[in-house]
Design an enzyme around this catalytic site. Structure first.
Site, PDB file in Angstrom:
ATOM      1  N   ASP A   1      58.065  32.964  25.150  1.00 32.85           N
ATOM      2  CA  ASP A   1      57.921  33.996  24.120  1.00 32.85           C
ATOM      3  C   ASP A   1      58.884  33.856  22.958  1.00 32.85           C
ATOM      4  O   ASP A   1      58.795  34.600  21.991  1.00 32.85           O
ATOM      5  CB  ASP A   1      58.099  35.384  24.754  1.00 32.85           C
ATOM      6  CG  ASP A   1      56.891  35.731  25.577  1.00 32.85           C
ATOM      7  OD1 ASP A   1      55.788  35.398  25.130  1.00 32.85           O
ATOM      8  OD2 ASP A   1      57.056  36.296  26.659  1.00 32.85           O
TER       9      ASP A   1
ATOM     10  N   HIS B   1      64.344  33.191  32.554  1.00 38.21           N
ATOM     11  CA  HIS B   1      63.079  33.267  33.273  1.00 38.21           C
ATOM     12  C   HIS B   1      63.397  33.292  34.753  1.00 38.21           C
ATOM     13  O   HIS B   1      64.333  32.632  35.196  1.00 38.21           O
ATOM     14  CB  HIS B   1      62.201  32.049  32.942  1.00 38.21           C
ATOM     15  CG  HIS B   1      60.785  32.228  33.350  1.00 38.21           C
ATOM     16  ND1 HIS B   1      60.347  31.973  34.623  1.00 38.21           N
ATOM     17  CD2 HIS B   1      59.716  32.681  32.651  1.00 38.21           C
ATOM     18  CE1 HIS B   1      59.064  32.245  34.686  1.00 38.21           C
ATOM     19  NE2 HIS B   1      58.656  32.684  33.515  1.00 38.21           N
TER      20      HIS B   1
END
Ligand code: ACO
Length: 425
Positions: A364, A308
């Site tokens: 996710d 991320h």
């Protein structure tokens, strides 16, 4: 506020400029470079905005090192366990959680505007049967400006609020209608007596021939997933909505731009990509081979659902999602992909490559497995993200439009093209 400044000196000209530093409630302070070009003749260069704050905002805060996320000051763990998605929508838009009466009124407004305009519904017929729902959603949401022309004055706070209500109300209807179109079933009209999540499940899975009984486990899982995806400060799609909206375009056009951005596999498309990757891996025995591919600089393959831009620690949303996945799979049965996911996570978290680069599972990584267990088709994973993020997008847009100092977003560049030349003919 502490009086802090940064002085920059140009080694070529010896000229210096003093830049004010602005405090933040939490997180890194920012250097105000507004006068840099005028006084210094230089632009900043920061591809991917890795060191750039694009705006001031009072909506969401995340600390990537600590793995913390708050909406309007409330930790995501508390919101996910104590509030409904509609309460979170109210909080994001208004800045405070609703009291009982405010909640009832807000819920009524949202659940009474769920219908799509019948002509808007007919747009679906123009799409190929196998069109990706994200392609349909981008087009349909963009076209909404032509249906709701009565409330498009962006300088009127009431118009902005009504538009926000319309978007939150209708997004599940649009998403589910796109799905029904893709499988050739008649669309199911919304049922306003159901919860926001329950109504979405009804529009996805009921048919005119058969009632769909809403399972409370599925309903709760969807509601929590919507909360976890509702906002994430200045991510790519939210920044897209802000940039598009900064020109004064209508909010439906700005949100359609956000949907288009979210579709990419490096952003909202990642949950779809995770499931494709887990299927590609196929069995636990193949994991080592795929880890080696992810680490190979000459191979474009990346472990989807890992890494991320901001979180350099566990994504707090991933921890909460793992908890929901356990509950859903306990009810809906084991999924071999879950075994691959758990083992992949274990192996990656012990691998030096991932440790050094602080690559942890993101939001996710497990959400796709939950959606799959709930029989939500893979192409609908990113539309689910759209439903959740609509409130974040429209709240950021509203914050930006309400700012009396709003300027159109217009980045500059470092030109590296040809020098001036003449056409020879
Ligand atoms: N698998 C393997 N290596 C990775 C991964 C990954 N998933 N993510 C980053 N890396 C490596 C890069 O190759 C790079 O290595 P290097 O320093 O040796 O060159 C290093 O880690 C840093 O990567 P960047 O691409 O510079 O990191 P950035 O912050 O730009 O990217 C991103 C973040 C796009 C999320 C990236 O980690 C990625 O592509 N992940 C997979 C896609 C994904 O899951 N996206 C969802 C994000 S969450 C969301 O949008 C809701």
């Amino acid at each position: 506020m502490i009086d802090r400044k940064v002085t920059l000196t140009d080694s070529l000209t010896g000229k210096s400029v003093e830049l004010p530093v602005l405090d933040a409630t939490y997180g890194d302070a920012v250097m105000d470079i507004g006068k840099l070009n005028k006084e210094f003749g230089l632009f900043t260069y920061d591809p991917g905005f890795v060191s750039t704050a694009s705006c001031e905002s009072a909506i969401t805060y995340l600390d990537g090192e600590k793995g913390e996320l708050m909406y309007r000051g409330y930790p995501i763990e508390q919101l996910a366990t104590k509030c409904s998605f509609l309460e979170v929508c109210y909080l994001l838009w208004n800045g405070e959680l609703p009291n009982k009466n405010e909640y009832i009124e807000f819920r009524n407004i949202i659940m009474h505007h769920t219908l799509m305009h019948e002509t808007l519904r007919m747009f679906l017929d123009g799409f190929r049967y196998d069109a990706h729902p994200m392609a349909m959603m981008t087009g349909i949401v963009g076209s909404m400006a032509s249906f709701y022309q009565d409330k498009l004055d962006i300088n009127d706070p009431e118009h902005r609020m009504i538009t926000a209500h319309r978007l939150i109300s209708k997004m599940p209807t649009i998403a589910a209608a796109c799905y029904k179109h893709s499988i050739g079933q008649p669309i199911m009209y919304p049922r306003n007596d159901l919860s926001y999540a329950g109504n979405f499940l009804h529009m996805m899975f009921a048919t005119p021939c058969k009632e769909y009984i809403i399972d409370p486990v599925a309903e709760e899982a969807i509601d929590v997933l919507l909360i976890l995806h509702a906002d994430h400060e200045q991510n790519a799609s939210t920044s897209t909505v802000r940039l598009a909206g900064s020109s004064g375009t209508n909010p439906f056009a700005a949100i359609a731009a956000g949907i288009a951005c979210l579709w990419g596999p490096a952003h909202g498309g990642a949950n779809e990509a995770v499931l494709k990757m887990l299927n590609q891996i196929g069995t636990v025995d193949n994991i080592d081979k795929f880890i080696a591919k992810a680490k190979d600089k000459d191979d474009p393959f990346r472990l989807m659902g890992f890494g991320h831009r901001v979180y350099k620690n566990f994504d707090p949303r991933a921890k909460l999602i793992k908890g929901i996945a356990d509950k859903v799979l306990a009810k809906y049965g084991d999924d071999p992909l879950m075994h691959i996911a758990i083992r992949l996570e274990e192996i990656a978290l012990k691998d030096q490559y991932f440790i050094e680069r602080k690559l942890y599972p993101n939001v996710d990584f497990y959400s796709g497995i939950i959606y799959k267990a709930l029989k939500i088709p893979v192409t609908m994973f990113t539309p689910m993200f759209v439903i959740a993020r609509t409130i974040g997008w429209i709240t950021h847009w509203n914050e930006m439009i309400s700012d009396p100092n709003l300027k159109i977003g217009r980045p500059r560049q470092r030109y590296i093209g040809p020098t001036e030349r003449d056409i020879k003919k």
